[in-house]
Design a protein around this motif. Structure first.
Motif, PDB file in Angstrom:
ATOM      1  N   ALA A  40      30.807  53.764   0.368  1.00  0.00           N
ATOM      2  CA  ALA A  40      32.003  52.863  -0.123  1.00  0.00           C
ATOM      3  C   ALA A  40      31.375  51.558  -0.574  1.00  0.00           C
ATOM      4  O   ALA A  40      31.879  51.234  -1.695  1.00  0.00           O
ATOM      5  N   ARG A  41      30.342  51.301   0.009  1.00  0.00           N
ATOM      6  CA  ARG A  41      29.746  49.900  -0.638  1.00  0.00           C
ATOM      7  C   ARG A  41      28.956  50.191  -1.974  1.00  0.00           C
ATOM      8  O   ARG A  41      29.174  49.440  -2.793  1.00  0.00           O
ATOM      9  N   ILE A  42      28.361  51.406  -2.087  1.00  0.00           N
ATOM     10  CA  ILE A  42      27.835  51.702  -3.334  1.00  0.00           C
ATOM     11  C   ILE A  42      28.835  51.829  -4.463  1.00  0.00           C
ATOM     12  O   ILE A  42      28.776  51.546  -5.742  1.00  0.00           O
ATOM     13  N   ARG A  43      29.962  52.523  -4.220  1.00  0.00           N
ATOM     14  CA  ARG A  43      31.033  52.800  -5.009  1.00  0.00           C
ATOM     15  C   ARG A  43      31.520  51.424  -5.467  1.00  0.00           C
ATOM     16  O   ARG A  43      31.781  51.396  -6.768  1.00  0.00           O
ATOM     17  N   GLY A  44      31.811  50.486  -4.801  1.00  0.00           N
ATOM     18  CA  GLY A  44      32.203  49.184  -5.096  1.00  0.00           C
ATOM     19  C   GLY A  44      31.256  48.606  -5.976  1.00  0.00           C
ATOM     20  O   GLY A  44      31.717  47.958  -6.908  1.00  0.00           O
ATOM     21  N   LEU A  45      29.960  48.622  -5.719  1.00  0.00           N
ATOM     22  CA  LEU A  45      29.057  48.067  -6.755  1.00  0.00           C
ATOM     23  C   LEU A  45      29.034  48.464  -8.147  1.00  0.00           C
ATOM     24  O   LEU A  45      28.990  47.803  -9.017  1.00  0.00           O
ATOM     25  N   ILE A  46      28.913  49.887  -7.995  1.00  0.00           N
ATOM     26  CA  ILE A  46      29.295  50.655  -9.083  1.00  0.00           C
ATOM     27  C   ILE A  46      30.609  50.316 -10.042  1.00  0.00           C
ATOM     28  O   ILE A  46      30.575  49.908 -11.146  1.00  0.00           O
ATOM     29  N   GLN A  47      31.608  50.037  -9.411  1.00  0.00           N
ATOM     30  CA  GLN A  47      32.913  49.683  -9.986  1.00  0.00           C
ATOM     31  C   GLN A  47      32.778  48.135 -10.545  1.00  0.00           C
ATOM     32  O   GLN A  47      33.425  47.761 -11.331  1.00  0.00           O
ATOM     33  N   GLN A  48      32.159  47.194 -10.037  1.00  0.00           N
ATOM     34  CA  GLN A  48      31.824  46.221  -9.981  1.00  0.00           C
ATOM     35  C   GLN A  48      30.882  45.954 -11.289  1.00  0.00           C
ATOM     36  O   GLN A  48      31.442  45.237 -12.143  1.00  0.00           O
ATOM     37  N   ALA A  49      30.085  46.602 -11.362  1.00  0.00           N
ATOM     38  CA  ALA A  49      29.193  46.676 -12.563  1.00  0.00           C
ATOM     39  C   ALA A  49      29.721  47.361 -13.982  1.00  0.00           C
ATOM     40  O   ALA A  49      29.542  46.862 -14.992  1.00  0.00           O
ATOM     41  N   ILE A 118      20.558  46.745   0.467  1.00  0.00           N
ATOM     42  CA  ILE A 118      20.552  47.084  -0.955  1.00  0.00           C
ATOM     43  C   ILE A 118      20.562  45.865  -1.804  1.00  0.00           C
ATOM     44  O   ILE A 118      21.191  44.705  -1.542  1.00  0.00           O
ATOM     45  N   ASN A 119      19.491  46.112  -2.796  1.00  0.00           N
ATOM     46  CA  ASN A 119      19.417  44.802  -3.790  1.00  0.00           C
ATOM     47  C   ASN A 119      20.660  44.966  -4.706  1.00  0.00           C
ATOM     48  O   ASN A 119      20.625  45.969  -5.642  1.00  0.00           O
ATOM     49  N   GLU A 120      21.765  44.450  -4.510  1.00  0.00           N
ATOM     50  CA  GLU A 120      22.945  44.527  -5.324  1.00  0.00           C
ATOM     51  C   GLU A 120      22.760  44.206  -6.685  1.00  0.00           C
ATOM     52  O   GLU A 120      23.320  44.899  -7.717  1.00  0.00           O
ATOM     53  N   LYS A 121      22.224  43.040  -7.023  1.00  0.00           N
ATOM     54  CA  LYS A 121      21.873  42.407  -8.271  1.00  0.00           C
ATOM     55  C   LYS A 121      21.283  43.683  -9.201  1.00  0.00           C
ATOM     56  O   LYS A 121      21.510  44.041 -10.084  1.00  0.00           O
ATOM     57  N   ALA A 122      19.998  44.121  -8.386  1.00  0.00           N
ATOM     58  CA  ALA A 122      19.247  45.161  -9.069  1.00  0.00           C
ATOM     59  C   ALA A 122      20.001  46.339  -9.508  1.00  0.00           C
ATOM     60  O   ALA A 122      19.935  47.019 -10.485  1.00  0.00           O
ATOM     61  N   LEU A 123      20.859  46.884  -8.389  1.00  0.00           N
ATOM     62  CA  LEU A 123      21.700  48.102  -8.521  1.00  0.00           C
ATOM     63  C   LEU A 123      22.637  47.964  -9.562  1.00  0.00           C
ATOM     64  O   LEU A 123      22.410  48.962 -10.301  1.00  0.00           O
ATOM     65  N   LYS A 124      23.455  47.020  -9.885  1.00  0.00           N
ATOM     66  CA  LYS A 124      24.307  46.945 -10.704  1.00  0.00           C
ATOM     67  C   LYS A 124      23.626  46.819 -12.160  1.00  0.00           C
ATOM     68  O   LYS A 124      24.177  47.187 -12.984  1.00  0.00           O
ATOM     69  N   ALA A 125      22.416  46.240 -12.274  1.00  0.00           N
ATOM     70  CA  ALA A 125      21.605  46.188 -13.421  1.00  0.00           C
ATOM     71  C   ALA A 125      21.247  47.537 -13.969  1.00  0.00           C
ATOM     72  O   ALA A 125      21.270  47.996 -15.045  1.00  0.00           O
ATOM     73  N   LEU A 126      20.762  48.459 -12.748  1.00  0.00           N
ATOM     74  CA  LEU A 126      20.530  49.735 -13.056  1.00  0.00           C
ATOM     75  C   LEU A 126      21.734  50.382 -13.515  1.00  0.00           C
ATOM     76  O   LEU A 126      21.506  51.102 -14.344  1.00  0.00           O
ATOM     77  N   VAL A 127      22.567  50.158 -13.092  1.00  0.00           N
ATOM     78  CA  VAL A 127      24.019  51.087 -13.198  1.00  0.00           C
ATOM     79  C   VAL A 127      24.314  50.745 -14.840  1.00  0.00           C
ATOM     80  O   VAL A 127      24.678  51.650 -15.507  1.00  0.00           O
ATOM     81  N   ARG A 128      24.178  49.234 -15.159  1.00  0.00           N
ATOM     82  CA  ARG A 128      24.563  48.985 -16.514  1.00  0.00           C
ATOM     83  C   ARG A 128      23.652  49.492 -17.456  1.00  0.00           C
ATOM     84  O   ARG A 128      24.173  50.122 -18.315  1.00  0.00           O
ATOM     85  N   ALA A 129      22.324  49.507 -17.024  1.00  0.00           N
ATOM     86  CA  ALA A 129      21.360  50.094 -18.137  1.00  0.00           C
ATOM     87  C   ALA A 129      21.584  51.735 -18.469  1.00  0.00           C
ATOM     88  O   ALA A 129      21.442  51.900 -19.552  1.00  0.00           O
ATOM     89  N   ALA A 130      22.116  52.451 -17.334  1.00  0.00           N
ATOM     90  CA  ALA A 130      22.341  53.971 -17.406  1.00  0.00           C
ATOM     91  C   ALA A 130      23.540  53.797 -18.253  1.00  0.00           C
ATOM     92  O   ALA A 130      23.607  54.966 -19.109  1.00  0.00           O
ATOM     93  N   VAL A 131      24.691  52.977 -18.276  1.00  0.00           N
ATOM     94  CA  VAL A 131      25.620  52.968 -19.118  1.00  0.00           C
ATOM     95  C   VAL A 131      25.179  52.822 -20.549  1.00  0.00           C
ATOM     96  O   VAL A 131      25.627  53.542 -21.413  1.00  0.00           O
TER      97      VAL A 131
END
Length: 146
Positions: A40-49, A118-131
């Motif tokens: 759920a937390r990962i999902r929320g971070l992906i949706q924020q990113a 989880i390094n939230e900032k880094a995970l969001k950056a990784l998700v955005r980079a994948a997009v």
């Protein structure tokens, strides 16, 4: 006759009429432990990113997040929640989040164990980079004959 428009379209096969998002909700509830909380937390971070991310339910029960192609999947195992990036080998990972599936030529994964942060900032950056990578690989629309 007007066609209903939804914010997040899904092409995945629906199970018992439930949308992929509801199937993911169900998986989170079904787990009922740290893995559900982490998913759920990962999902929320992906949706924020990526606020317009599309959620899918594929391969008989795997949550998938897409934007111009697959960003990542969220699998749950007994000991880990595995976040697999479809094109992870092509992504820069300056924070060193990838810790699994490092030998492949395409995918990379992040295995998260109980109690890990989880390094939230880094995970969001990784998700955005994948997009961004998906968007750069997107084929241009074919021109319609005049």
């Amino acid at each position: 006759m007007k066609k209903a428009v939804t914010a997040k379209k899904s092409s995945a096969t629906k199970t018992d009429g439930a949308s992929p998002s509801r199937m993911i909700d169900g998986r989170i509830r079904e787990l009922g432990d740290w893995r559900g909380e982490m998913l759920a937390r990962i999902r929320g971070l992906i949706q924020q990113a990526v606020p317009d991310v599309v959620e899918e339910w594929k391969w008989r029960g795997v949550p998938v997040w897409e934007h111009d192609g697959i960003i990542c999947t969220g699998e749950t195992y007994k000991e880990v929640v595995k976040l697999t990036f479809a094109k992870g080998a092509a992504l820069d990972d300056p924070a060193g989040l990838f810790n699994s599936s490092l030998d492949g030529n395409v995918r990379r994964a992040i295995d998260i164990r109980e109690g890990e942060k989880i390094n939230e900032k880094a995970l969001k950056a990784l998700v955005r980079a994948a997009v961004e990578l998906n968007a750069s690989k997107k084929k241009p629309a074919k021109k319609q004959p005049a």
